[in-house]
Scaffold this motif. Structure first.
Motif, PDB file in Angstrom:
ATOM      1  N   VAL A 258       0.850  -1.193   0.000  1.00 51.45           N
ATOM      2  CA  VAL A 258       0.000   0.000   0.000  1.00 51.45           C
ATOM      3  C   VAL A 258       0.883   1.239   0.000  1.00 51.45           C
ATOM      4  CG1 VAL A 258      -1.847   1.233   1.188  1.00 51.45           C
ATOM      5  CG2 VAL A 258      -1.772  -1.272   1.266  1.00 51.45           C
ATOM      6  N   CYS A 259       0.791   2.032  -1.072  1.00 47.30           N
ATOM      7  CA  CYS A 259       1.582   3.272  -1.159  1.00 47.30           C
ATOM      8  C   CYS A 259       0.900   4.271  -2.096  1.00 47.30           C
ATOM      9  CB  CYS A 259       3.004   2.977  -1.618  1.00 47.30           C
ATOM     10  SG  CYS A 259       3.157   1.850  -3.029  1.00 47.30           S
ATOM     11  N   PRO A 260      -0.342   4.677  -1.772  1.00 47.75           N
ATOM     12  CA  PRO A 260      -1.064   5.612  -2.637  1.00 47.75           C
ATOM     13  C   PRO A 260      -0.717   7.079  -2.398  1.00 47.75           C
ATOM     14  CG  PRO A 260      -2.455   4.989  -0.817  1.00 47.75           C
ATOM     15  CD  PRO A 260      -1.169   4.213  -0.649  1.00 47.75           C
ATOM     16  N   GLY A 261       0.224   7.355  -1.508  1.00 44.39           N
ATOM     17  CA  GLY A 261       0.547   8.739  -1.203  1.00 44.39           C
ATOM     18  C   GLY A 261      -0.456   9.360  -0.255  1.00 44.39           C
ATOM     19  N   VAL A 262      -0.454  10.684  -0.216  1.00 44.19           N
ATOM     20  CA  VAL A 262      -1.388  11.419   0.627  1.00 44.19           C
ATOM     21  C   VAL A 262      -2.238  12.339  -0.236  1.00 44.19           C
ATOM     22  CG1 VAL A 262       0.038  11.363   2.696  1.00 44.19           C
ATOM     23  CG2 VAL A 262       0.330  13.234   1.058  1.00 44.19           C
ATOM     24  N   ARG A 263      -3.304  12.834   0.356  1.00 51.95           N
ATOM     25  CA  ARG A 263      -4.139  13.779  -0.375  1.00 51.95           C
ATOM     26  C   ARG A 263      -3.921  15.187   0.175  1.00 51.95           C
ATOM     27  NH1 ARG A 263     -10.510  13.705   0.794  1.00 51.95           N
ATOM     28  NH2 ARG A 263     -10.384  15.513   2.164  1.00 51.95           N
ATOM     29  N   LEU A 264      -4.069  16.166  -0.695  1.00 51.10           N
ATOM     30  CA  LEU A 264      -3.932  17.572  -0.318  1.00 51.10           C
ATOM     31  C   LEU A 264      -5.308  18.102   0.072  1.00 51.10           C
ATOM     32  CD1 LEU A 264      -1.603  18.755  -3.237  1.00 51.10           C
ATOM     33  CD2 LEU A 264      -0.950  17.817  -1.000  1.00 51.10           C
ATOM     34  N   ASP A 265      -5.450  18.491   1.325  1.00 52.80           N
ATOM     35  CA  ASP A 265      -6.751  18.927   1.848  1.00 52.80           C
ATOM     36  C   ASP A 265      -6.853  20.457   1.793  1.00 52.80           C
ATOM     37  OD1 ASP A 265      -7.502  16.287   2.431  1.00 52.80           O
ATOM     38  OD2 ASP A 265      -6.533  16.369   4.390  1.00 52.80           O
ATOM     39  N   TRP A 266      -6.998  20.989   0.597  1.00 50.16           N
ATOM     40  CA  TRP A 266      -7.049  22.437   0.413  1.00 50.16           C
ATOM     41  C   TRP A 266      -8.142  23.084   1.256  1.00 50.16           C
ATOM     42  CZ3 TRP A 266      -3.063  24.319  -2.359  1.00 50.16           C
ATOM     43  CH2 TRP A 266      -2.413  23.448  -3.247  1.00 50.16           C
ATOM     44  N   HIS A 267      -9.279  22.422   1.396  1.00 52.36           N
ATOM     45  CA  HIS A 267     -10.415  23.031   2.086  1.00 52.36           C
ATOM     46  C   HIS A 267     -10.260  23.044   3.606  1.00 52.36           C
ATOM     47  CE1 HIS A 267     -12.979  23.618  -1.451  1.00 52.36           C
ATOM     48  NE2 HIS A 267     -12.465  22.481  -1.896  1.00 52.36           N
ATOM     49  N   ARG A 268      -9.268  22.336   4.139  1.00 56.72           N
ATOM     50  CA  ARG A 268      -9.073  22.348   5.588  1.00 56.72           C
ATOM     51  C   ARG A 268      -8.428  23.631   6.091  1.00 56.72           C
ATOM     52  NH1 ARG A 268      -5.822  17.253   7.061  1.00 56.72           N
ATOM     53  NH2 ARG A 268      -5.584  18.412   9.015  1.00 56.72           N
ATOM     54  N   LEU A 269      -7.845  24.422   5.203  1.00 59.41           N
ATOM     55  CA  LEU A 269      -7.370  25.752   5.562  1.00 59.41           C
ATOM     56  C   LEU A 269      -8.362  26.761   5.001  1.00 59.41           C
ATOM     57  CD1 LEU A 269      -5.482  27.855   6.650  1.00 59.41           C
ATOM     58  CD2 LEU A 269      -3.944  27.459   4.720  1.00 59.41           C
ATOM     59  N   ASP A 270      -9.087  27.397   5.883  1.00 57.87           N
ATOM     60  CA  ASP A 270     -10.186  28.277   5.503  1.00 57.87           C
ATOM     61  C   ASP A 270      -9.735  29.330   4.486  1.00 57.87           C
ATOM     62  OD1 ASP A 270     -12.606  29.602   5.452  1.00 57.87           O
ATOM     63  OD2 ASP A 270     -12.364  30.547   7.408  1.00 57.87           O
ATOM     64  N   GLY A 271     -10.349  29.312   3.307  1.00 64.61           N
ATOM     65  CA  GLY A 271     -10.080  30.300   2.278  1.00 64.61           C
ATOM     66  C   GLY A 271      -9.013  29.933   1.283  1.00 64.61           C
ATOM     67  N   LEU A 272      -8.234  28.887   1.550  1.00 64.38           N
ATOM     68  CA  LEU A 272      -7.110  28.568   0.667  1.00 64.38           C
ATOM     69  C   LEU A 272      -7.572  28.068  -0.693  1.00 64.38           C
ATOM     70  CD1 LEU A 272      -4.121  28.219   0.079  1.00 64.38           C
ATOM     71  CD2 LEU A 272      -4.200  26.003   1.233  1.00 64.38           C
ATOM     72  N   ALA A 273      -8.578  27.199  -0.727  1.00 60.90           N
ATOM     73  CA  ALA A 273      -9.018  26.617  -2.003  1.00 60.90           C
ATOM     74  C   ALA A 273      -9.419  27.695  -2.998  1.00 60.90           C
ATOM     75  CB  ALA A 273     -10.178  25.649  -1.761  1.00 60.90           C
ATOM     76  N   ASP A 274     -10.048  28.753  -2.528  1.00 57.91           N
ATOM     77  CA  ASP A 274     -10.472  29.837  -3.419  1.00 57.91           C
ATOM     78  C   ASP A 274      -9.331  30.781  -3.753  1.00 57.91           C
ATOM     79  OD1 ASP A 274     -13.113  28.909  -3.478  1.00 57.91           O
ATOM     80  OD2 ASP A 274     -13.641  30.033  -1.668  1.00 57.91           O
ATOM     81  N   ALA A 275      -8.359  30.903  -2.850  1.00 52.78           N
ATOM     82  CA  ALA A 275      -7.307  31.895  -3.034  1.00 52.78           C
ATOM     83  C   ALA A 275      -6.142  31.387  -3.874  1.00 52.78           C
ATOM     84  CB  ALA A 275      -6.783  32.350  -1.671  1.00 52.78           C
ATOM     85  N   VAL A 276      -5.833  30.081  -3.802  1.00 57.90           N
ATOM     86  CA  VAL A 276      -4.615  29.584  -4.414  1.00 57.90           C
ATOM     87  C   VAL A 276      -4.624  29.774  -5.929  1.00 57.90           C
ATOM     88  CG1 VAL A 276      -5.421  27.183  -4.700  1.00 57.90           C
ATOM     89  CG2 VAL A 276      -2.972  27.653  -4.392  1.00 57.90           C
ATOM     90  N   GLY A 277      -3.508  30.264  -6.429  1.00 57.61           N
ATOM     91  CA  GLY A 277      -3.373  30.511  -7.858  1.00 57.61           C
ATOM     92  C   GLY A 277      -3.779  31.899  -8.295  1.00 57.61           C
TER      93      GLY A 277
END
Length: 389
Positions: free
Chosen positions: A99-118
Motif C-alpha cells: 500500500v503506497c497511494p501517497g497522501v491527499r492535499l486537503d485544500w479546504h481544511r485551511l479556511d479560504g485557501l481553495a479559493d485563493a490559491v493561484g
C-alpha cells in the motif's frame, strides 16, 4: 487472484515494483489511475525559477517496469479478510499487498485557501501548475509583504515551505529589492527544524535574509479580499498582510484508507515502523507518504524503505523471518539560496546522519545545488525507478 498487488504508481509503487521484478517475481500488478508520473521534488525549483515544469513529468507507461501489469484504475478500498482491493471499476485479489497511494492535499481544511490559491499572489509548490504561478508571483514582486507558511501535522517534503522562502529571498536580494520586502516564515514547531544541528544553520539563513520567523504558529485563515492571512500563535490570532504568499495545504491519508481496516487511529497505514509490515494483517506491507511511520515523508525515505519492503515481503511469502529493518532514514535537500543548499540527513534517532564521506554534513554547500537540480533527478528516473538504488 493476483500475486503481489501494489496500490499506487508514485515513487514508492514504481520503485517497489521494479525491485520485485528484479528479484524474479512475475506476478506484480500496479494499480494507478494516472497516465503521468511526476517527480515532485522538482516543483520547489519550478516555484523558485530554477527548473522548468515539463522536466518533472513523464508518461506513466515509460516508468512502469517491464513485465508489470498495470491496472489503470483507482483503489477505493481494501478488504484484508478476503484479500481484495476494491477498485473504482471492479476489484482485484491479492496474495500480498503493498500500500503506497501517497497522501491527499486537503485544500479546504485551511479556511479560504481553495479559493485563493493561484490568484493574486497566493500559490503553492505542492502542485506543478501552482508552482509555475508561484514563480510568476515572486518574479513580479518588488515591494510589500511575503508570507511563507507550513501547516501542522505530517506533510510530504516538510522542508518545502522553507525552501521556497529562501529561494524567493535570494531572488529578491539579487534584484536589489529584498530590503523593500517584509518576509515572514510561519512554522508550527518549536524550532525551524527538528534536528538541532540543522536548525542552527537554518536560523542563520533566515537572519541573513532578514526573515521574520514565527515559531509555534500556523496560518488558520486566508482572506484574499483583504490580502491577509490570520496567524494563530502563542499570543492568539493576528492578521498578517501579504502581497505574495506560499501556503501549504494540510495533508492526510486518502479517504478510502482512513476508513479501511488497514488504518491506524491517525488514518495512516498501520505498519510496524521497522519492518513496514502491517501490524494486524501479515500479508500487507506499506511505505511512502501514506505510512504511519514517524519519519520525514520524502523521496529519500522511500528510497530507503523500498528495499526493506521487498526483502521482507519475499521472506514472508516463503514463510521466513523478516530479515530487513528500516531505521527511519530520510534526507531533505534544503535550498538555502539560488546557488546554495543544506543536505539534511537524519533517521529515527533525530541526529544528523551523513551518507557523503569526508564532507561536513551540517554546512551549506554550493556543489550540492547541482545535486538537487541535476544529479538527483537523473538518479530518480534512471536508477531508483528501475530498482537499482
Amino acid at each position: 487472484m493476483d500475486g503481489i498487488v501494489v496500490i499506487g504508481g508514485g515513487s514508492a509503487g514504481i520503485t517497489v515494483a521494479a525491485r520485485l521484478r528484479r528479484a524474479g517475481r512475475r506476478d506484480v500488478t500496479v494499480v494507478e489511475p494516472s497516465d503521468v508520473h511526476h517527480y515532485q521534488p522538482l516543483w520547489t525549483l519550478v516555484g523558485g525559477g530554477r527548473a522548468p515544469l515539463p522536466a518533472s513529468a513523464r508518461p506513466m507507461r515509460s516508468v512502469l517496469p517491464r513485465g508489470v501489469r498495470w491496472v489503470r484504475s483507482a483503489a477505493v478500498g481494501v478488504d484484508p479478510l478476503t484479500r481484495r482491493v476494491l477498485l473504482r471499476e471492479g476489484e482485484i485479489g491479492y496474495r500480498h499487498l503493498v500500500v503506497c497511494p501517497g497522501v491527499r492535499l486537503d485544500w479546504h481544511r485551511l479556511d479560504g485557501l481553495a479559493d485563493a490559491v493561484g490568484h493574486d499572489g497566493v500559490s503553492s509548490n505542492y502542485t506543478g501548475p501552482h508552482a509555475v504561478e508561484m514563480w510568476r508571483f515572486i518574479r513580479e514582486a518588488r515591494t510589500g509583504s511575503a508570507v511563507f507558511a507550513m501547516p501542522s501535522g505530517p506533510i510530504k517534503c516538510g522542508g518545502a515551505p522553507q525552501k521556497i522562502a529562501y529561494l524567493a529571498a535570494d531572488h529578491w536580494r539579487e534584484r536589489g529589492v529584498l530590503g523593500r520586502m517584509d518576509v515572514h516564515l510561519v512554522l508550527p514547531g518549536p524550532a525551524v527544524f527538528a534536528v538541532p544541528e540543522y536548525a542552527e544553520v537554518l536560523e542563520g539563513v533566515a537572519r541573513r535574509y532578514g526573515i521574520h520567523v514565527h515559531l509555534g504558529s500556523e496560518v488558520v485563515r486566508v482572506r484574499p479580499s483583504a490580502r491577509e492571512v490570520v496567524v494563530r500563535g502563542p499570543d492568539g490570532d493576528r492578521p498578517l498582510p501579504y502581497d505574495v504568499a506560499h501556503l501549504v495545504p494540510p495533508q492526510s491519508a486518502p479517504d478510502w484508507l482512513k476508513t479501511s481496516p488497514l488504518a491506524a487511529p491517525s488514518g495512516y497505514l498501520d505498519v510496524d515502523p521497522r519492518t513496514l509490515r502491517h501490524v494486524r494483517y501479515p500479508d500487507v506491507f506499506g511505505l511512502g507518504d501514506c505510512a504511519g511511520t514517524p519519519n520525514s515523508k520524502t523521496g529519500a525515505a522511500v528510497r530507503a524503505q523500498a528495499p526493506v519492503v521487498v526483502a521482507n515481503l519475499l521472506a514472508a511469502a516463503e514463510g521466513r523471518d523478516l530479515p530487513a529493518s528500516y531505521d527511519g532514514y530520510s534526507s531533505c535537500p534544503i535550498t538555502t539560496g539560488r546557488r546554495t543548499l543544506l543536505l539534511a540527513e537524519f533517521d529515527y534517532s533525530g541526529r544528523p546522519r551523513s551518507t557523503v564521506p569526508f564532507l561536513d554534513p551540517v554546512r551549506e554547500r554550493t556543489d550540492h545545488n547541482v545535486v538537487k537540480r541535476r544529479v538527483l533527478p537523473f538518479l530518480y528516473w534512471n536508477l531508483m525507478l528501475r530498482g537499482l538504488v
